[in-house]
Design an enzyme around this catalytic site. Structure first.
Site, PDB file in Angstrom:
ATOM      1  N   ASN A   9      43.358  57.245  78.782  1.00  0.00           N
ATOM      2  CA  ASN A   9      42.666  58.548  79.546  1.00  0.00           C
ATOM      3  C   ASN A   9      43.665  58.689  80.431  1.00  0.00           C
ATOM      4  O   ASN A   9      43.531  58.323  81.487  1.00  0.00           O
ATOM      5  CB  ASN A   9      41.291  58.290  79.907  1.00  0.00           C
ATOM      6  CG  ASN A   9      40.875  59.710  80.464  1.00  0.00           C
ATOM      7  OD1 ASN A   9      41.500  60.583  80.534  1.00  0.00           O
ATOM      8  ND2 ASN A   9      39.636  59.535  81.191  1.00  0.00           N
ATOM      9  N   TRP A  10      44.706  59.970  80.286  1.00  0.00           N
ATOM     10  CA  TRP A  10      45.600  60.089  81.053  1.00  0.00           C
ATOM     11  C   TRP A  10      45.078  60.914  82.177  1.00  0.00           C
ATOM     12  O   TRP A  10      45.650  61.275  83.327  1.00  0.00           O
ATOM     13  CB  TRP A  10      46.700  60.794  80.595  1.00  0.00           C
ATOM     14  CG  TRP A  10      47.906  59.873  79.826  1.00  0.00           C
ATOM     15  CD1 TRP A  10      47.570  58.832  79.496  1.00  0.00           C
ATOM     16  CD2 TRP A  10      48.937  60.455  78.849  1.00  0.00           C
ATOM     17  NE1 TRP A  10      48.617  58.070  78.852  1.00  0.00           N
ATOM     18  CE2 TRP A  10      49.474  59.283  78.456  1.00  0.00           C
ATOM     19  CE3 TRP A  10      49.403  61.679  78.664  1.00  0.00           C
ATOM     20  CZ2 TRP A  10      50.755  59.405  77.444  1.00  0.00           C
ATOM     21  CZ3 TRP A  10      50.423  61.682  77.908  1.00  0.00           C
ATOM     22  CH2 TRP A  10      50.829  60.603  77.328  1.00  0.00           C
ATOM     23  N   LYS A  11      43.929  61.694  82.239  1.00  0.00           N
ATOM     24  CA  LYS A  11      43.183  62.661  83.034  1.00  0.00           C
ATOM     25  C   LYS A  11      44.155  63.657  83.207  1.00  0.00           C
ATOM     26  O   LYS A  11      44.825  63.797  82.320  1.00  0.00           O
ATOM     27  CB  LYS A  11      42.783  61.690  84.126  1.00  0.00           C
ATOM     28  CG  LYS A  11      42.030  60.391  84.042  1.00  0.00           C
ATOM     29  CD  LYS A  11      41.226  59.908  85.570  1.00  0.00           C
ATOM     30  CE  LYS A  11      40.450  58.747  84.603  1.00  0.00           C
ATOM     31  NZ  LYS A  11      39.478  58.200  85.728  1.00  0.00           N
ATOM     32  N   HIS A  91      32.365  62.216  80.178  1.00  0.00           N
ATOM     33  CA  HIS A  91      33.176  61.493  81.085  1.00  0.00           C
ATOM     34  C   HIS A  91      32.582  61.688  82.410  1.00  0.00           C
ATOM     35  O   HIS A  91      32.171  62.757  82.961  1.00  0.00           O
ATOM     36  CB  HIS A  91      34.880  61.765  81.313  1.00  0.00           C
ATOM     37  CG  HIS A  91      35.327  60.560  82.144  1.00  0.00           C
ATOM     38  ND1 HIS A  91      35.411  60.821  83.463  1.00  0.00           N
ATOM     39  CD2 HIS A  91      35.960  59.526  81.887  1.00  0.00           C
ATOM     40  CE1 HIS A  91      36.015  59.815  84.007  1.00  0.00           C
ATOM     41  NE2 HIS A  91      36.424  59.023  83.082  1.00  0.00           N
ATOM     42  N   GLU A  93      33.568  61.852  85.379  1.00  0.00           N
ATOM     43  CA  GLU A  93      34.333  63.030  86.263  1.00  0.00           C
ATOM     44  C   GLU A  93      33.802  64.528  85.765  1.00  0.00           C
ATOM     45  O   GLU A  93      33.600  65.185  86.699  1.00  0.00           O
ATOM     46  CB  GLU A  93      35.836  62.939  86.111  1.00  0.00           C
ATOM     47  CG  GLU A  93      36.324  61.639  87.132  1.00  0.00           C
ATOM     48  CD  GLU A  93      37.567  61.105  86.576  1.00  0.00           C
ATOM     49  OE1 GLU A  93      38.248  61.615  85.914  1.00  0.00           O
ATOM     50  OE2 GLU A  93      37.841  59.995  87.035  1.00  0.00           O
ATOM     51  N   GLU A 162      31.168  53.195  81.233  1.00  0.00           N
ATOM     52  CA  GLU A 162      32.008  53.249  82.301  1.00  0.00           C
ATOM     53  C   GLU A 162      31.155  53.396  83.526  1.00  0.00           C
ATOM     54  O   GLU A 162      30.554  54.355  84.006  1.00  0.00           O
ATOM     55  CB  GLU A 162      32.773  54.519  82.354  1.00  0.00           C
ATOM     56  CG  GLU A 162      33.837  54.446  80.970  1.00  0.00           C
ATOM     57  CD  GLU A 162      35.028  55.318  81.284  1.00  0.00           C
ATOM     58  OE1 GLU A 162      36.181  54.744  81.319  1.00  0.00           O
ATOM     59  OE2 GLU A 162      35.082  56.575  81.573  1.00  0.00           O
ATOM     60  N   GLY A 168      38.478  54.063  88.781  1.00  0.00           N
ATOM     61  CA  GLY A 168      39.557  54.372  89.787  1.00  0.00           C
ATOM     62  C   GLY A 168      39.297  53.700  90.955  1.00  0.00           C
ATOM     63  O   GLY A 168      40.002  54.156  92.036  1.00  0.00           O
ATOM     64  N   SER A 208      38.571  50.622  85.795  1.00  0.00           N
ATOM     65  CA  SER A 208      39.632  49.721  86.277  1.00  0.00           C
ATOM     66  C   SER A 208      40.316  48.486  85.513  1.00  0.00           C
ATOM     67  O   SER A 208      40.249  47.462  85.993  1.00  0.00           O
ATOM     68  CB  SER A 208      39.232  49.205  87.866  1.00  0.00           C
ATOM     69  OG  SER A 208      38.801  50.079  88.818  1.00  0.00           O
ATOM     70  N   GLY A 229      42.219  54.318  82.296  1.00  0.00           N
ATOM     71  CA  GLY A 229      42.758  55.394  83.196  1.00  0.00           C
ATOM     72  C   GLY A 229      43.987  55.047  83.674  1.00  0.00           C
ATOM     73  O   GLY A 229      45.074  55.088  83.093  1.00  0.00           O
ATOM     74  N   GLY A 230      43.886  54.680  84.962  1.00  0.00           N
ATOM     75  CA  GLY A 230      45.137  54.449  85.771  1.00  0.00           C
ATOM     76  C   GLY A 230      46.130  53.455  85.224  1.00  0.00           C
ATOM     77  O   GLY A 230      47.314  53.965  85.088  1.00  0.00           O
TER      78      GLY A 230
HETATM   79  P1  PGA Z   1      40.354  53.893  85.349  1.00  0.00           P
HETATM   80  O1  PGA Z   1      39.799  55.053  84.901  1.00  0.00           O
HETATM   81  O2  PGA Z   1      41.025  52.754  84.584  1.00  0.00           O
HETATM   82  O3  PGA Z   1      41.612  54.413  86.411  1.00  0.00           O
HETATM   83  O4  PGA Z   1      39.096  53.258  86.472  1.00  0.00           O
HETATM   84  C1  PGA Z   1      39.054  55.089  83.617  1.00  0.00           C
HETATM   85  C2  PGA Z   1      38.560  56.149  83.016  1.00  0.00           C
HETATM   86  O5  PGA Z   1      38.086  57.020  83.960  1.00  0.00           O
HETATM   87  O6  PGA Z   1      38.211  56.457  81.778  1.00  0.00           O
END
Ligand code: PGA
Length: 248
Positions: A9-11, A91, A93, A162, A168, A208, A229-230
């Site tokens: 997930n590159w966001k 998600h 976010e 999640e 994050g 994370s 994500g990250g």
């Molecule tokens: P993260 O993000 O690995 O940066 O914690 C995961 C996500 O939001 O899908």
């Protein structure tokens, strides 16, 4: 056997090494039974659909409607036509920053299924809920609230667990903690969705995930995969996570 997934997930980011070198590097990964999905921002989806064969494109979001006067939205049918296979739904976010409600997410899940996308439904609790000991109840409610008749004939729905406090933050859940929560999610699937989802739905962990903690999650959490994500912004880290999944 459930399908296994590793989803990037590159966001609202692109990999610093460049999209093409990234996709080429990931495309060279040795084959195994794990399906690799890359979810870039919308304008880059077409590039991912043209990436090496073993990489599938995922959208980070989709509209709840098929077409019409919905400025700024992209429908699941448009994504499907573009060659996108997966769509994240709910998600945290989107829920927290863009006010996506359970009622909206129920329509999005329905739209994704009707358009023949495989939805990746994201669920998770915040720290307050965890500290109050209400995780199972909270996740069950998130699952119940999006129940739709479209689940009856769906091929597959992927669940991404999640925890909001782990996204994050560099603070991942432990494998043991996740194993317990996965059991709660499977109970909720059996209660509210067609019963086959209890055993058939792949459950991924996100929050994370890094090459350093994936082994604990893999060994003690029994996950069917990860939503990253990250660490997914570096092909090297993403592939290290992929490699850790091979050994199980
Ligand atoms: P993260 O993000 O690995 O940066 O914690 C995961 C996500 O939001 O899908």
């Amino acid at each position: 056997m459930r399908n296994r997934y590793l989803i990037a997930n590159w966001k609202m980011n692109l990999p610093p090494e460049g999209m093409r070198p990234y996709l080429d590097a990931v495309g060279r990964a040795e084959m195994n039974d794990v399906e690799i999905v890359v979810a870039p921002p919308f304008p880059y989806l077409r590039d991912v659909t043209r990436a090496p064969d073993r990489i599938f494109a995922g959208a980070q979001n989709c509209a709840d409607q098929k077409s019409g006067a919905f400025t700024g939205e992209v429908s699941a049918w448009m994504l499907q036509e573009l060659g996108v296979r997966y769509a994240l739904v709910g998600h945290s976010e989107r829920r927290a920053l863009y006010g996506e409600t359970d009622a909206l997410l129920q329509r999005k899940l329905t739209a994704a299924l009707e358009a023949n996308l495989t939805p990746v439904l994201c669920v998770g609790e915040d720290l307050r809920v965890r500290e109050a000991g209400h995780v199972a109840r909270h996740l069950a409610e998130q699952i119940r609230a999006v129940t739709t008749p479209a689940l009856e004939s769906a091929r597959e729905v992927v669940i991404a667990y999640e925890p909001v406090w782990a996204i994050g933050t560099g603070r991942s859940a432990s494998g043991a903690m996740v194993a317990e929560t996965v059991a709660d999610i499977r109970d909720a699937l059996a209660r509210f969705w067609p019963v086959r989802y209890r055993d058939d739905a792949p459950i991924l962990y996100g929050g994370s995930v890094t090459p350093d903690n994936v082994t604990d999650l893999q060994t003690n959490g029994g996950m069917d995969g990860y939503l990253v994500g990250g660490a997914s912004l570096s092909s090297e880290k993403f592939l290290a996570i992929f490699d850790a999944m091979k050994v199980s």
